[in-house]
Design an enzyme around this catalytic site. Structure first.
Site, PDB file in Angstrom:
ATOM      1  N   ASN A   1       0.846  -1.364  -0.007  1.00  0.00           N
ATOM      2  CA  ASN A   1      -0.070   0.299  -0.094  1.00  0.00           C
ATOM      3  C   ASN A   1       0.839   1.313  -0.042  1.00  0.00           C
ATOM      4  O   ASN A   1       1.432   1.598   0.986  1.00  0.00           O
ATOM      5  CB  ASN A   1      -0.844  -0.073   1.189  1.00  0.00           C
ATOM      6  CG  ASN A   1      -1.573   1.105   1.316  1.00  0.00           C
ATOM      7  OD1 ASN A   1      -1.793   1.965   0.616  1.00  0.00           O
ATOM      8  ND2 ASN A   1      -2.266   1.450   2.797  1.00  0.00           N
TER       9      ASN A   1
ATOM     10  N   LYS B   1       0.147   4.278  -0.219  1.00  0.00           N
ATOM     11  CA  LYS B   1      -0.768   5.372   0.239  1.00  0.00           C
ATOM     12  C   LYS B   1      -0.327   6.715  -0.775  1.00  0.00           C
ATOM     13  O   LYS B   1      -0.183   6.617  -1.819  1.00  0.00           O
ATOM     14  CB  LYS B   1      -0.020   5.854   1.801  1.00  0.00           C
ATOM     15  CG  LYS B   1       0.137   4.474   2.542  1.00  0.00           C
ATOM     16  CD  LYS B   1       0.319   4.945   4.040  1.00  0.00           C
ATOM     17  CE  LYS B   1       0.270   3.616   4.830  1.00  0.00           C
ATOM     18  NZ  LYS B   1       0.175   3.762   6.220  1.00  0.00           N
TER      19      LYS B   1
ATOM     20  N   HIS C   1      -9.346   1.124   5.382  1.00  0.00           N
ATOM     21  CA  HIS C   1      -7.888   1.180   5.911  1.00  0.00           C
ATOM     22  C   HIS C   1      -8.252   2.230   7.139  1.00  0.00           C
ATOM     23  O   HIS C   1      -9.009   3.390   7.308  1.00  0.00           O
ATOM     24  CB  HIS C   1      -7.097   1.805   4.923  1.00  0.00           C
ATOM     25  CG  HIS C   1      -5.565   1.823   5.366  1.00  0.00           C
ATOM     26  ND1 HIS C   1      -5.260   2.661   6.294  1.00  0.00           N
ATOM     27  CD2 HIS C   1      -4.729   0.880   5.324  1.00  0.00           C
ATOM     28  CE1 HIS C   1      -3.987   2.541   6.523  1.00  0.00           C
ATOM     29  NE2 HIS C   1      -3.561   1.484   5.902  1.00  0.00           N
TER      30      HIS C   1
ATOM     31  N   GLU D   1      -6.504   4.731   8.388  1.00  0.00           N
ATOM     32  CA  GLU D   1      -6.223   6.075   8.025  1.00  0.00           C
ATOM     33  C   GLU D   1      -7.540   6.699   7.371  1.00  0.00           C
ATOM     34  O   GLU D   1      -7.933   7.741   7.250  1.00  0.00           O
ATOM     35  CB  GLU D   1      -5.171   6.264   6.811  1.00  0.00           C
ATOM     36  CG  GLU D   1      -3.729   6.111   7.657  1.00  0.00           C
ATOM     37  CD  GLU D   1      -2.711   5.480   6.712  1.00  0.00           C
ATOM     38  OE1 GLU D   1      -2.627   5.625   5.695  1.00  0.00           O
ATOM     39  OE2 GLU D   1      -1.647   4.846   7.615  1.00  0.00           O
TER      40      GLU D   1
ATOM     41  N   GLU E   1      -5.004  -5.348  10.962  1.00  0.00           N
ATOM     42  CA  GLU E   1      -4.215  -4.093  11.106  1.00  0.00           C
ATOM     43  C   GLU E   1      -4.389  -3.624  12.409  1.00  0.00           C
ATOM     44  O   GLU E   1      -5.094  -2.442  12.694  1.00  0.00           O
ATOM     45  CB  GLU E   1      -4.254  -3.533  10.056  1.00  0.00           C
ATOM     46  CG  GLU E   1      -3.995  -3.918   8.536  1.00  0.00           C
ATOM     47  CD  GLU E   1      -3.584  -2.727   7.731  1.00  0.00           C
ATOM     48  OE1 GLU E   1      -2.272  -2.943   7.108  1.00  0.00           O
ATOM     49  OE2 GLU E   1      -4.154  -1.749   7.515  1.00  0.00           O
TER      50      GLU E   1
ATOM     51  N   GLY F   1       2.513   2.246  10.810  1.00  0.00           N
ATOM     52  CA  GLY F   1       3.569   3.212  10.550  1.00  0.00           C
ATOM     53  C   GLY F   1       4.170   3.909  12.026  1.00  0.00           C
ATOM     54  O   GLY F   1       4.922   4.656  11.866  1.00  0.00           O
TER      55      GLY F   1
ATOM     56  N   SER G   1       3.684  -2.236  10.459  1.00  0.00           N
ATOM     57  CA  SER G   1       5.140  -2.414  10.448  1.00  0.00           C
ATOM     58  C   SER G   1       5.770  -3.552  10.084  1.00  0.00           C
ATOM     59  O   SER G   1       6.855  -3.857  10.680  1.00  0.00           O
ATOM     60  CB  SER G   1       5.608  -1.748  11.742  1.00  0.00           C
ATOM     61  OG  SER G   1       5.171  -0.570  12.095  1.00  0.00           O
TER      62      SER G   1
HETATM   63  C1  PEP Z   1      -0.739   0.115   6.110  1.00  0.00           C
HETATM   64  O1  PEP Z   1      -0.742   1.160   5.840  1.00  0.00           O
HETATM   65  O2  PEP Z   1      -1.664  -0.518   5.795  1.00  0.00           O
HETATM   66  C2  PEP Z   1       0.294  -0.197   6.939  1.00  0.00           C
HETATM   67  C3  PEP Z   1       0.451  -1.468   7.204  1.00  0.00           C
HETATM   68  O3  PEP Z   1       1.495   0.682   7.204  1.00  0.00           O
HETATM   69  P1  PEP Z   1       2.869   0.265   7.630  1.00  0.00           P
HETATM   70  O4  PEP Z   1       3.563  -1.056   7.041  1.00  0.00           O
HETATM   71  O5  PEP Z   1       3.783   1.428   7.307  1.00  0.00           O
HETATM   72  O6  PEP Z   1       2.848   0.218   9.256  1.00  0.00           O
END
Ligand code: PEP
Length: 263
Positions: A9, A11, A94, A96, A166, A172, A212
């Site tokens: 992803n 973003k 998601h 975000e 998640e 992040g 992460s």
């Molecule tokens: C995500 O945005 O779905 C995500 C898991 O981000 P990150 O890997 O940066 O934690």
């Protein structure tokens, strides 16, 4: 047998030329392991990425979608438009989008229904905030997000989904859930799917982990029985690191801190 899925992803990152450069470098680095790979660039780079991945095992995904077919919805993109540009997957719900753009379980449900109707496979994101985990509410949150997000769907429709667990506190932040801790939530999700849609389809649904993920922790996560892949944010922006995540279990290359997803 579930085919593992590794999805990147991106973003709101990468211009069209950045995207072309990244994907052209990435493709020759991908091993022929069993994993399916999905790239979810920003809308503007979907067409360029699709031109490069055509004929490979890499599939195209979008980061969001609207539920209507067409009409006066300024700024929105319909499922049919995503199919038209080459998408087979779409990330829905998601954290975000839930946090910054008012996404709710109700809008998530509408987006899932519309996507399935148009032949797109939704990657539904669910996961708890840190305070919810600390209060022991993780499974309650998952139950709500799944119950409302998948409301009215038939077992056959549910079988076409990918669920991304998640934990929001891991996105992040550099704080990955421990593999066993993530696996517990995956087990809970699979149990919920079994109760609501029947054993057969629940066995085949892929439940992937996000939060992460890096080249350093992917092997431990993928060693868990109920983790069927990863949704990768930050570490999917860097070609060597993301290639190592896709080629999990392969010999470990020496990577720069940036390549290892350590920003
Ligand atoms: C995500 O945005 O779905 C995500 C898991 O981000 P990150 O890997 O940066 O934690």
């Amino acid at each position: 047998m579930r085919t593992p899925l590794i999805a990147g992803n991106w973003k709101m990152n990468k211009t069209i030329s950045d995207a072309r450069e990244m994907v052209s470098s990435l493709l020759p680095m991908i091993d022929s392991n069993e994993a399916e790979v999905v790239l979810a660039p920003p809308f503007t780079a979907l067409g360029a990425v699709n031109d490069i991945i055509r004929g490979t095992k890499v599939k195209l995904g979008a980061q969001n979608v609207f539920w209507e077919e067409s009409g006066a919805y300024t700024g929105e993109i319909s499922p049919r438009m995503l199919v038209d540009i080459g998408c087979s997957y779409v990330i829905i719900g998601h954290s975000e989008r839930r946090e910054y753009f008012g996404e709710t379980n109700t809008s998530v449900n509408k987006k899932i229904v519309a996507s399935l109707k148009n032949g797109l496979s939704p990657i539904l994101c669910v996961g708890e905030k840190i305070e919810e985990r600390e209060k022991g509410k993780t499974f309650d949150v998952l139950e709500d997000e799944l119950g409302e997000g998948l409301k009215g769907l038939t077992p056959e429709q549910i079988s076409k989904l990918v669920i991304a667990y998640e934990p929001i506190w891991a996105i992040g932040t550099g704080k990955t859930a421990k593999p066993e801790e993530a696996n517990e939530s995956h087990l809970f999700i699979r149990g919920w799917l079994k109760d609501s849609s029947g054993t057969e389809s629940s066995k085949n649904i892929r439940i992937i982990y996000g939060g992460s993920v890096t080249p350093d922790n992917i092997d431990g996560l993928m060693a868990q029985k109920d983790i069927d892949g990863a949704l990768v944010g930050g570490a999917s922006l860097q070609v060597e690191g993301f290639a190592r995540i896709i080629n999990y279990k392969s010999p470990y290359p020496s990577l720069s801190p940036q390549g290892r997803g350590l920003r």
